[in-house]
Design a protein around this motif. Structure first.
Motif, PDB file in Angstrom:
ATOM      1  N   UNK A 297       0.831  -1.206   0.000  1.00  0.00           N
ATOM      2  CA  UNK A 297       0.000   0.000   0.000  1.00  0.00           C
ATOM      3  C   UNK A 297       0.866   1.258   0.000  1.00  0.00           C
ATOM      4  N   UNK A 298       1.972   1.213   0.741  1.00  0.00           N
ATOM      5  CA  UNK A 298       2.871   2.362   0.797  1.00  0.00           C
ATOM      6  C   UNK A 298       3.753   2.435  -0.451  1.00  0.00           C
ATOM      7  N   UNK A 299       4.299   1.288  -0.859  1.00  0.00           N
ATOM      8  CA  UNK A 299       5.215   1.266  -2.004  1.00  0.00           C
ATOM      9  C   UNK A 299       4.530   1.710  -3.289  1.00  0.00           C
ATOM     10  N   UNK A 300       3.230   1.411  -3.420  1.00  0.00           N
ATOM     11  CA  UNK A 300       2.518   1.769  -4.659  1.00  0.00           C
ATOM     12  C   UNK A 300       2.023   3.209  -4.653  1.00  0.00           C
ATOM     13  N   UNK A 301       2.182   3.905  -3.510  1.00  0.00           N
ATOM     14  CA  UNK A 301       1.788   5.305  -3.433  1.00  0.00           C
ATOM     15  C   UNK A 301       0.383   5.537  -2.935  1.00  0.00           C
ATOM     16  N   UNK A 302      -0.309   4.478  -2.497  1.00  0.00           N
ATOM     17  CA  UNK A 302      -1.675   4.648  -2.021  1.00  0.00           C
ATOM     18  C   UNK A 302      -1.713   5.171  -0.582  1.00  0.00           C
ATOM     19  N   UNK A 303      -0.704   4.821   0.196  1.00  0.00           N
ATOM     20  CA  UNK A 303      -0.690   5.166   1.618  1.00  0.00           C
ATOM     21  C   UNK A 303       0.681   5.719   2.010  1.00  0.00           C
ATOM     22  N   UNK A 304       0.750   6.274   3.212  1.00  0.00           N
ATOM     23  CA  UNK A 304       2.030   6.720   3.750  1.00  0.00           C
ATOM     24  C   UNK A 304       2.851   5.528   4.228  1.00  0.00           C
ATOM     25  N   UNK A 305       4.149   5.656   4.172  1.00  0.00           N
ATOM     26  CA  UNK A 305       5.038   4.624   4.722  1.00  0.00           C
ATOM     27  C   UNK A 305       5.020   4.715   6.240  1.00  0.00           C
ATOM     28  N   UNK A 306       4.680   3.604   6.885  1.00  0.00           N
ATOM     29  CA  UNK A 306       4.633   3.570   8.347  1.00  0.00           C
ATOM     30  C   UNK A 306       6.013   3.403   8.954  1.00  0.00           C
ATOM     31  N   UNK A 307       6.952   2.941   8.132  1.00  0.00           N
ATOM     32  CA  UNK A 307       8.305   2.683   8.608  1.00  0.00           C
ATOM     33  C   UNK A 307       9.284   3.153   7.545  1.00  0.00           C
TER      34      UNK A 307
END
Length: 396
Positions: free
Chosen positions: A184-194
């Motif tokens: 989810x983060x890598x594809x740009x949909x969400x923020x990186x949690x870590x």
């Protein structure tokens, strides 16, 4: 951590801000699945300059068609009212027999297809395989030598087409530390949690180092397999995925509207779930498959590949939780196969996306939804029961 500003539904001044980390979840998905390009970066899938393939009509009243599941009776009309459907289109003998729009959707509204995107990518793979640009029996590393340092070493292109590699990939949608959360983060949909998480999809693929079983020994649903396949196709055709889908599939089949993919921070079009298109163009995709790879008199996909997709699955690799929805099912070439006898096949996505294709009945159904749940065995079985009831009613 990447800082991405939140957003509002612009049609509702003063409305509560939709949480960035939850934009694709209930209740927000009732709006966001029809407005994805307003939320994240996207890449156009051009429809081309030619005319749209016609969708002739033979409209019929299907609301009163009844069906039963687990002792509970319902009608198609009742199903549409309670299933969080946004659109439904039915095809029979090459004609549209029903077309419904709900929840504010219109004929020109693009809708997120989630993992239906996998079957779009799989179909393009079939085109390139037929052309000899991709060899399904070849090792992935023949096309992507960078993956020799990953768990994909030794896996073939067919393994990722069938999701039978032995690579460890945690698909848990609701876990905050799963591979899917990283996706989810890598594809740009969400923020990186870590901050140590991969910053794009390619980096996520390179990070996969563990195997859980021998390549080719078992089907395990891994969304990342479609992205590995997408990078193989891009490398083999020397063309970015969105342009490749436009050139090989969307424009030749006569789509009426442009489609689009979401893209990650590196510009990669998300092959595993970022595809958006209109209901009628998803129907044209279904019609292409009903035609054995031909639509409007034009051959797009090799007939042999379509036939092999329906008949070449290995049910013995398919089991466990997957039998709850498809007890006689299988998975092959990025499609779900209903059973080895009827050989109807499907494109499916979380939150209720479905393209059901039954060449024997010359019937297809497209249902676009925004369920409150990622996955629901009950809702999926209900959707399939409704679709089958319509199919049977048409055969009377």
């Amino acid at each position: 951590m990447t800082c991405i500003p939140p957003f509002r539904d612009p049609t509702k001044p003063g409305a509560v801000i939709i949480p960035r980390q939850d934009w694709d979840r209930a209740p927000w998905n009732r709006w966001t699945f029809q407005h994805v390009r307003d939320l994240v970066p996207t890449s156009q899938v051009w429809r081309g300059q030619g005319p749209a393939s016609p969708l002739p009509e033979n409209l019929q009243d299907i609301d009163a068609v009844g069906f039963e599941l687990d002792g509970q009776r319902d009608t198609i009309g009742g199903f549409l009212e309670t299933s969080y459907a946004d659109g439904m289109l039915l095809l029979h003998r090459g004609k549209v027999i029903a077309e419904r729009y709900l929840n504010g959707m219109t004929p020109r509204t693009p809708h997120l297809s989630q993992s239906v995107a996998k079957s779009v990518v799989g179909t393009v793979a079939g085109i390139l395989i037929g052309r000899g640009l991709v060899d399904p029996a070849a090792p992935i590393t023949q096309y992507l030598p960078e993956l020799k340092a990953t768990a994909y070493r030794g896996a073939t292109v067919q393994h990722v087409l069938d999701m039978t590699s032995g690579v460890v990939f945690d698909e848990t949608y609701t876990a905050l530390d799963s591979h899917m959360a990283q996706m989810d983060a890598a594809c740009g949909w969400k923020e990186r949690r870590n901050s140590s998480w991969p910053s794009n999809v390619w980096e996520l693929i390179l990070s996969l180092k563990e195997v859980e079983c021998t390549h080719g020994s078992s089907f395990r649903y891994r969304s990342i397999e479609t992205d590995v396949l997408s990078f193989v196709l891009q490398r083999a055709a020397a063309t970015p995925l969105a342009e490749l889908v436009s050139r090989e599939l969307w424009a030749p089949m006569g789509a009426e509207e442009d489609a689009y993919f979401t893209v990650d921070p590196a510009g990669y079009a998300l092959g595993d779930g970022g595809f958006n298109a209109t209901l009628r163009d998803y129907a044209r995709f279904a019609l292409l498959h009903l035609g054995g790879g031909e639509i409007n008199g034009r051959r797009i996909v090799p007939a042999a590949w379509i036939k092999e997709t329906r008949t070449g699955a290995l049910p013995e690799l398919f089991g466990g939780v997957y039998h709850e929805v498809l007890p006689e099912g299988a998975y092959h070439n990025q499609f779900w196969v209903e059973d080895s006898k009827r050989r109807a096949y499907m494109a499916r996505g979380v939150f209720g996306q479905l393209i059901y294709i039954d060449p024997e009945a010359d019937f297809a159904a497209v249902i676009l939804s925004s369920w409150p749940e990622f996955v629901s065995t009950t809702r999926t079985r209900t959707s399939l029961a409704a679709v089958r009831a319509i199919r049977e009613a048409l055969s009377l």
